[in-house]
Motif scaffolding. Structure first.
Motif, short mmCIF file in Angstrom:
data_model
loop_
_atom_site.label_atom_id
_atom_site.label_comp_id
_atom_site.label_asym_id
_atom_site.label_seq_id
_atom_site.Cartn_x
_atom_site.Cartn_y
_atom_site.Cartn_z
N VAL A 25 36.01 22.26 -11.81
CA VAL A 25 34.69 22.78 -12.20
C VAL A 25 33.65 21.67 -12.06
CG1 VAL A 25 33.34 23.80 -14.05
CG2 VAL A 25 35.71 24.51 -13.70
N LYS A 27 30.22 22.01 -11.95
CA LYS A 27 28.85 22.30 -12.39
C LYS A 27 28.19 21.03 -12.95
CE LYS A 27 30.54 23.94 -16.86
NZ LYS A 27 31.13 25.11 -17.53
N ASN A 48 28.91 27.59 -11.87
CA ASN A 48 28.48 28.77 -12.62
C ASN A 48 27.00 29.10 -12.53
OD1 ASN A 48 27.77 26.70 -14.23
ND2 ASN A 48 28.55 27.57 -16.14
N ILE A 69 32.28 30.96 -11.19
CA ILE A 69 32.98 31.18 -12.47
C ILE A 69 32.03 31.57 -13.59
CG2 ILE A 69 34.84 29.58 -11.87
CD1 ILE A 69 33.50 27.53 -13.75
N MET A 155 40.49 37.22 -15.37
CA MET A 155 40.02 35.93 -15.88
C MET A 155 39.64 36.09 -17.34
SD MET A 155 36.83 34.38 -16.66
CE MET A 155 35.79 33.02 -16.17
N MET A 157 38.51 33.76 -21.20
CA MET A 157 38.23 32.52 -21.93
C MET A 157 38.59 32.70 -23.39
SD MET A 157 34.54 31.69 -20.27
CE MET A 157 34.19 30.06 -20.94
N MET A 199 40.98 25.90 -19.65
CA MET A 199 39.98 24.89 -19.34
C MET A 199 40.50 23.54 -19.85
SD MET A 199 36.73 27.38 -20.44
CE MET A 199 35.79 26.02 -21.01
N SER A 200 39.68 22.49 -19.75
CA SER A 200 40.16 21.16 -20.13
C SER A 200 40.85 21.13 -21.49
CB SER A 200 39.01 20.17 -20.12
OG SER A 200 38.54 19.98 -18.81
N ARG A 215 40.77 26.32 -14.73
CA ARG A 215 39.43 25.87 -14.33
C ARG A 215 39.09 24.64 -15.16
NH1 ARG A 215 39.25 30.95 -16.34
NH2 ARG A 215 38.07 30.05 -18.06
N ILE A 216 39.12 23.47 -14.49
CA ILE A 216 39.04 22.24 -15.24
C ILE A 216 37.87 21.37 -14.79
CG2 ILE A 216 40.26 20.08 -15.72
CD1 ILE A 216 42.68 21.70 -16.20
N GLY A 217 37.00 21.05 -15.73
CA GLY A 217 35.84 20.23 -15.43
C GLY A 217 35.92 18.85 -16.04
N SER A 218 35.66 18.76 -17.34
CA SER A 218 35.49 17.46 -17.98
C SER A 218 36.72 16.55 -17.91
CB SER A 218 35.03 17.64 -19.43
OG SER A 218 35.71 18.68 -20.04
N ARG A 224 30.40 16.42 -19.58
CA ARG A 224 29.08 16.76 -19.03
C ARG A 224 27.99 16.49 -20.05
NH1 ARG A 224 32.30 20.76 -17.55
NH2 ARG A 224 31.89 21.87 -19.48
#
Ligand SMILES: *Cc1c(COP(=O)(O)O)cnc(C)c1O
Length: 227
Positions: A25, A27, A48, A69, A155, A157, A199-200, A215-218, A224
């Motif tokens: 992810v 973003k 997103n 996403i 999907m 959350m 997620m993370s 879905r992994i961002g941080s 962020r």
């Protein structure tokens, strides 16, 4: 080794062992940061916001698979329809119909996931189980009419909470719904292959519950700064 490369190597190993795919992810991250991830081997990125996604698509290598996403507005589908690899957040028949329409115009089948509301929170978007049943029944009765918006999976959350039992319960509930559609004996029977959850902060619980796409961002890019 950079933070990102080290983080990716660790998570890549963990996910590969469990046959789970990764959407990084990206973003709020710059093109430079995304290129660092690309050079580490990542090809699937999730965004997103439509405008941010379009700008990054135009600027970055064309073999990137872009996942949308976020919450998608019908009037913006046309901007991502030419290239989106997977649209995760379909939460109404109207939105799916718009994806189908834009796909038809381009003669391009667009892969979609239906977003299911599993959290205790009011704020998260998504269909409930009855709405999901209705939509999948409708599609399975007339697949030709829907062929440009291909529903590949679900999907969801989980709640943003410290209560791990609640998170596990929510992921388990989505897995149960996913399994039900895959069961030839259930109505509607609708074969699905992608279950995008985790997620993370909660991806391990999601995988334990049966997720096959996280879905992994941080965890990859660092935390962020809130916009
Ligand atoms: C931001 C976002 C993620 C990733 O969140 P992290 O906590 O940074 O891993 C995953 N899914 C959706 C829908 C998001 O908006």
């Amino acid at each position: 080794m950079s933070f990102l490369t080290a983080a990716y190597e660790k998570i890549h190993k963990e996910l590969t062992e469990k046959h789970v795919s990764l959407v990084a992810v990206s973003k709020t991250k710059t093109a430079g940061e995304i290129m660092e991830a690309y050079n580490a081997g990542i090809r699937d990125f999730g965004e997103n916001y439509v405008q941010e996604l379009v700008e990054k698509y135009e600027a970055l290598p064309k073999d990137i698979r872009w996942h949308f996403i976020g919450h998608l507005q019908s009037n913006k589908v046309k901007y991502i329809a030419p290239f989106a690899h997977l649209v995760h957040g379909i939460d109404s028949e109207k939105l799916l119909a718009e994806v189908n329409k834009q796909g038809a115009k381009l003669n391009r089948r667009i892969s979609c996931l239906l977003q299911v509301h599993i959290s205790a929170e009011e704020t998260k978007f998504g269909l409930n189980e009855a709405e999901l049943d209705m939509l999948l029944s409708r599609i399975s009765k007339d697949p030709d009419q829907w062929k440009y918006a291909e529903v590949k999976g679900l999907m969801g959350m989980a709640s943003f909470t410290e209560d791990n039992d609640l998170i596990k319960e929510e992921f388990n509930s989505l897995k149960k719904i996913y399994d039900r559609y895959n069961n030839p004996l259930s109505t509607p029977h609708y074969p699905l292959s992608v279950l995008s959850m985790g997620m993370s902060a909660d991806y391990r619980f999601a995988i334990e519950a049966g997720s096959n796409m996280v879905r992994i961002g941080s965890l990859l890019f660092g935390s962020r700064i809130r916009k």
